[in-house]
Design a protein around this motif. Structure first.
Motif, PDB file in Angstrom:
ATOM      1  N   GLU A 121       0.890  -1.212   0.100  1.00 15.29           N
ATOM      2  CA  GLU A 121       0.005   0.191  -0.027  1.00 15.29           C
ATOM      3  C   GLU A 121       0.832   1.240   0.130  1.00 15.29           C
ATOM      4  OE1 GLU A 121      -2.219  -0.377   3.466  1.00 15.29           O
ATOM      5  OE2 GLU A 121      -0.778   0.352   5.007  1.00 15.29           O
ATOM      6  N   PRO A 122       0.286   2.198  -0.326  1.00 20.61           N
ATOM      7  CA  PRO A 122       1.029   3.714  -0.314  1.00 20.61           C
ATOM      8  C   PRO A 122       1.244   4.103   1.039  1.00 20.61           C
ATOM      9  CG  PRO A 122      -1.017   4.024  -1.364  1.00 20.61           C
ATOM     10  CD  PRO A 122      -0.781   2.541  -1.138  1.00 20.61           C
ATOM     11  N   ARG A 123       2.363   4.627   1.481  1.00 25.26           N
ATOM     12  CA  ARG A 123       2.584   5.256   2.659  1.00 25.26           C
ATOM     13  C   ARG A 123       3.454   6.313   2.418  1.00 25.26           C
ATOM     14  NH1 ARG A 123       3.304   0.450   7.376  1.00 25.26           N
ATOM     15  NH2 ARG A 123       1.408  -0.830   6.850  1.00 25.26           N
ATOM     16  N   PHE A 124       3.538   7.115   3.874  1.00 25.61           N
ATOM     17  CA  PHE A 124       4.325   8.346   3.805  1.00 25.61           C
ATOM     18  C   PHE A 124       5.606   8.200   2.970  1.00 25.61           C
ATOM     19  CE2 PHE A 124       5.222   7.188   7.659  1.00 25.61           C
ATOM     20  CZ  PHE A 124       6.542   7.681   8.147  1.00 25.61           C
ATOM     21  N   ARG A 125       6.363   7.024   3.335  1.00 27.77           N
ATOM     22  CA  ARG A 125       7.558   6.744   2.868  1.00 27.77           C
ATOM     23  C   ARG A 125       7.801   5.957   1.519  1.00 27.77           C
ATOM     24  NH1 ARG A 125      11.043   4.026   7.696  1.00 27.77           N
ATOM     25  NH2 ARG A 125      12.856   4.574   6.149  1.00 27.77           N
ATOM     26  N   GLY A 126       6.612   6.036   1.183  1.00 22.67           N
ATOM     27  CA  GLY A 126       6.724   5.514  -0.330  1.00 22.67           C
ATOM     28  C   GLY A 126       5.913   4.255  -0.383  1.00 22.67           C
ATOM     29  N   ASP A 127       5.632   3.797  -1.924  1.00 25.19           N
ATOM     30  CA  ASP A 127       4.722   2.568  -2.098  1.00 25.19           C
ATOM     31  C   ASP A 127       5.717   1.504  -1.900  1.00 25.19           C
ATOM     32  OD1 ASP A 127       2.759   4.728  -2.646  1.00 25.19           O
ATOM     33  OD2 ASP A 127       2.776   4.287  -4.806  1.00 25.19           O
ATOM     34  N   GLU A 165      -7.877   9.545   8.283  1.00 22.95           N
ATOM     35  CA  GLU A 165      -7.411   8.172   7.918  1.00 22.95           C
ATOM     36  C   GLU A 165      -8.749   7.571   7.403  1.00 22.95           C
ATOM     37  OE1 GLU A 165      -4.810   4.395   9.220  1.00 22.95           O
ATOM     38  OE2 GLU A 165      -5.119   6.028  10.494  1.00 22.95           O
ATOM     39  N   LEU A 166      -9.580   7.605   8.154  1.00 24.30           N
ATOM     40  CA  LEU A 166     -11.005   6.945   7.784  1.00 24.30           C
ATOM     41  C   LEU A 166     -11.568   7.412   6.195  1.00 24.30           C
ATOM     42  CD1 LEU A 166     -13.247   6.792  10.820  1.00 24.30           C
ATOM     43  CD2 LEU A 166     -12.388   4.878   9.532  1.00 24.30           C
ATOM     44  N   VAL A 167     -11.494   8.684   6.367  1.00 20.77           N
ATOM     45  CA  VAL A 167     -11.841   9.208   5.001  1.00 20.77           C
ATOM     46  C   VAL A 167     -10.971   8.707   3.786  1.00 20.77           C
ATOM     47  CG1 VAL A 167     -11.895  11.716   3.537  1.00 20.77           C
ATOM     48  CG2 VAL A 167     -12.977  11.311   6.018  1.00 20.77           C
ATOM     49  N   ASN A 168      -9.374   9.011   3.975  1.00 24.92           N
ATOM     50  CA  ASN A 168      -8.521   8.770   3.126  1.00 24.92           C
ATOM     51  C   ASN A 168      -9.051   7.297   2.788  1.00 24.92           C
ATOM     52  OD1 ASN A 168      -6.139   9.313   1.395  1.00 24.92           O
ATOM     53  ND2 ASN A 168      -5.161   7.796   2.977  1.00 24.92           N
ATOM     54  N   ARG A 169      -9.082   6.223   3.415  1.00 26.08           N
ATOM     55  CA  ARG A 169      -9.019   4.887   3.131  1.00 26.08           C
ATOM     56  C   ARG A 169     -10.450   4.626   2.491  1.00 26.08           C
ATOM     57  NH1 ARG A 169      -5.887   0.879   5.252  1.00 26.08           N
ATOM     58  NH2 ARG A 169      -3.923   1.451   6.375  1.00 26.08           N
ATOM     59  N   GLY A 173     -12.630   9.767  -2.220  1.00 23.95           N
ATOM     60  CA  GLY A 173     -12.707  11.084  -2.751  1.00 23.95           C
ATOM     61  C   GLY A 173     -13.805  11.492  -2.916  1.00 23.95           C
ATOM     62  N   LYS A 174     -14.978  10.615  -2.195  1.00 24.31           N
ATOM     63  CA  LYS A 174     -16.391  11.303  -2.471  1.00 24.31           C
ATOM     64  C   LYS A 174     -16.878  12.168  -1.313  1.00 24.31           C
ATOM     65  CE  LYS A 174     -17.449   7.378  -5.752  1.00 24.31           C
ATOM     66  NZ  LYS A 174     -18.006   6.485  -5.891  1.00 24.31           N
ATOM     67  N   THR A 175     -17.493  13.282  -1.748  1.00 28.27           N
ATOM     68  CA  THR A 175     -17.919  13.948  -0.488  1.00 28.27           C
ATOM     69  C   THR A 175     -19.046  13.461   0.175  1.00 28.27           C
ATOM     70  OG1 THR A 175     -17.322  16.004  -1.607  1.00 28.27           O
ATOM     71  CG2 THR A 175     -18.893  16.199   0.248  1.00 28.27           C
ATOM     72  N   ALA A 176     -20.000  12.727  -0.431  1.00 31.81           N
ATOM     73  CA  ALA A 176     -21.244  12.046  -0.004  1.00 31.81           C
ATOM     74  C   ALA A 176     -20.870  10.854   0.940  1.00 31.81           C
ATOM     75  CB  ALA A 176     -21.915  11.688  -0.861  1.00 31.81           C
ATOM     76  N   ARG A 177     -19.617  10.255   0.494  1.00 28.90           N
ATOM     77  CA  ARG A 177     -19.375   9.126   1.303  1.00 28.90           C
ATOM     78  C   ARG A 177     -18.666   9.693   2.580  1.00 28.90           C
ATOM     79  NH1 ARG A 177     -19.667   4.038   2.929  1.00 28.90           N
ATOM     80  NH2 ARG A 177     -17.708   2.752   3.013  1.00 28.90           N
ATOM     81  N   GLU A 178     -17.913  10.660   2.633  1.00 27.39           N
ATOM     82  CA  GLU A 178     -17.407  11.220   3.695  1.00 27.39           C
ATOM     83  C   GLU A 178     -18.359  11.613   4.729  1.00 27.39           C
ATOM     84  OE1 GLU A 178     -14.710  15.192   5.234  1.00 27.39           O
ATOM     85  OE2 GLU A 178     -14.525  14.670   3.089  1.00 27.39           O
TER      86      GLU A 178
END
Length: 430
Positions: A121-127, A165-169, A173-178
């Motif tokens: 998975e992608p993380r702040f230190r890279g994929d 983190e919940l939103v990111n996972r 990227g959908k506002t309705a889902r957020e």
């Protein structure tokens, strides 16, 4: 599915309670067992000791034992170049595997449990492929008896996430889902779930449904080995696949998918040692009784020394001059060149009393318990680096060291098989 996962997590309650006790003993809290006094009242063992007029004394041999075995494991890894090579070297550097595995074998000694999660998975230190140690308090699986874990059909762990983190996972990227996630995890939307027990609150892991951190939200990752009907409607055959579900505490499915990895399995590497009839009895468990016996003997010796006579002066009353008070006599007795006049009328002269505490046998019993601790653990003086003298040749010492390591060969080899499984799964994760 949420109920099935909860029952699997609940089934591990006794294991988690034992692990907490072994952890307390390893890190020095060795008087917290609940015991019963003569009147049937339950209390901590250290309180009972204090009520009896003694002082709890801890001589933590378990911690030193664990540190020496971890050190021996690091030495073995360095000698065998475990973290070298074109593939494993890159993976080891990215994940700091030398440190990660050293902390894991420490857990392995304490609880008999080694769990890692291998994901891409992608993380702040890279994929890439990432490996994490899993807290046994957050892990659950169906009861399994195969030491290889091949009879695991349900496995998972508890995650604590911030709302970003919940939103990111899971929002995609959908506002309705957020907004849906915001409503789902709003305090007023919390489902009717059991509160944390006292034990769950004290061990810091939270309950199955709730995080111990009020600023984080609980998400349950569940992998199950599911049967699937064949895509052809005319075919009655079934196939099997590992399927992942990410669940909210009320059972809402946040995300689900079949295993995306080349190994087509769940992302966990698991080793319980030793696994007998589905039960775990760890290395530390074997030496706790000896540690408790040593601590109790230390308390006894400490009490004997505290209450024994140490330089008490017996001064007959008929030997005391009338013009000298008792404080003056005490001060003169403590001086190396002091002079104390006596009347000379009595038959007994002043004398000093010193009790010989070594005659009680407590010291001999303590030495016996220390030897038993060494025998039960299987870690001899050679492995601890003791008993080195110039009279012993290097070849003799190396031979004794090899013989001492034999007692730990099963533990080391079992953990090495876990590392091999982990590496194979990591290689097939991308």
């Amino acid at each position: 599915m949420i109920d099935t996962a909860y029952r699997a997590w609940l089934a591990g309650a006794r294991f988690r309670a034992r692990r907490e006790r072994y952890k307390r003993f390893t890190y020095g809290d060795q008087w917290s067992d609940i015991v019963e006094d003569a009147e049937g009242r339950l209390m901590r063992e250290d309180r009972l000791i204090r009520l009896s007029g003694k002082r709890p004394v801890t001589n933590n041999l378990i911690r030193q034992l664990v540190k020496n075995i971890v050190g021996r494991y690091r030495t073995r890894c360095a000698e065998a170049a475990v973290y070298a090579g074109p593939h494993i070297g890159k993976l080891a550097k990215r994940n700091a595997l030398a440190e990660l595995d050293s902390r894991l074998i420490e857990e392995y000694l304490i609880s008999g449990c080694a769990i890692q999660r291998i994901v891409a998975e992608p993380r702040f230190r890279g994929d890439g492929v990432w490996i994490d140690n899993v807290d046994p308090r957050a892990f659950f699986a169906n009861k399994f008896c195969d030491p290889r874990g091949w009879d695991i059909e349900l496995i998972g762990m508890l995650h604590d996430m911030t709302f970003p983190e919940l939103v990111n996972r899971f929002a995609g990227g959908k506002t309705a889902r957020e907004e849906e996630l915001r409503r789902l995890y709003a305090p007023e939307s919390a489902p009717d779930m059991p509160d944390m027990t006292i034990g769950e609150a004290l061990d810091g892991g939270g309950s199955f449904y709730r995080s111990a951190d009020p600023n984080r939200f609980r998400v349950i990752e569940v992998w199950s080995f599911d049967a699937r009907k064949d895509a052809d409607p005319d075919c009655a055959s079934r196939s099997f696949a590992w399927h992942c579900r990410w669940l909210a505490p009320d059972g809402t499915v946040l995300s689900e998918y079949d295993s995306p990895y080349a190994h087509r399995s769940h992302p966990f590497a698991v080793k319980f040692y030793p696994l007998t009839d589905g039960e775990i009895h760890s290395f530390v468990e074997d030496v706790i009784d000896q540690q408790k016996a040593i601590n109790r003997l230390m308390v006894q010796i400490d009490h004997i020394m505290a209450t024994s006579a140490k330089g008490v002066l017996l001064f007959p009353l008929d030997q005391k001059p009338a013009d000298i008070d008792w404080r003056d006599i005490s001060e003169r007795w403590a001086q190396p060149d002091g002079v104390i006049p006596v009347t000379g009328r009595g038959a007994q002269m002043p004398s000093q009393v010193v009790t010989n505490t070594s005659s009680t046998g407590a010291y001999q019993l303590l030495q016996l318990q220390m030897k038993l601790f060494e025998d039960v653990s299987g870690v001899s003086e050679a492995l601890l680096g003791k008993g080195l003298t110039g009279a012993r040749g290097s070849e003799l010492y190396e031979s004794q060291l090899r013989n001492a390591t034999v007692a730990l060969a099963d533990l080391f080899d079992s953990f090495s098989s876990f590392i091999e499984e982990r590496n194979d799964k990591a290689a097939d994760t991308l």
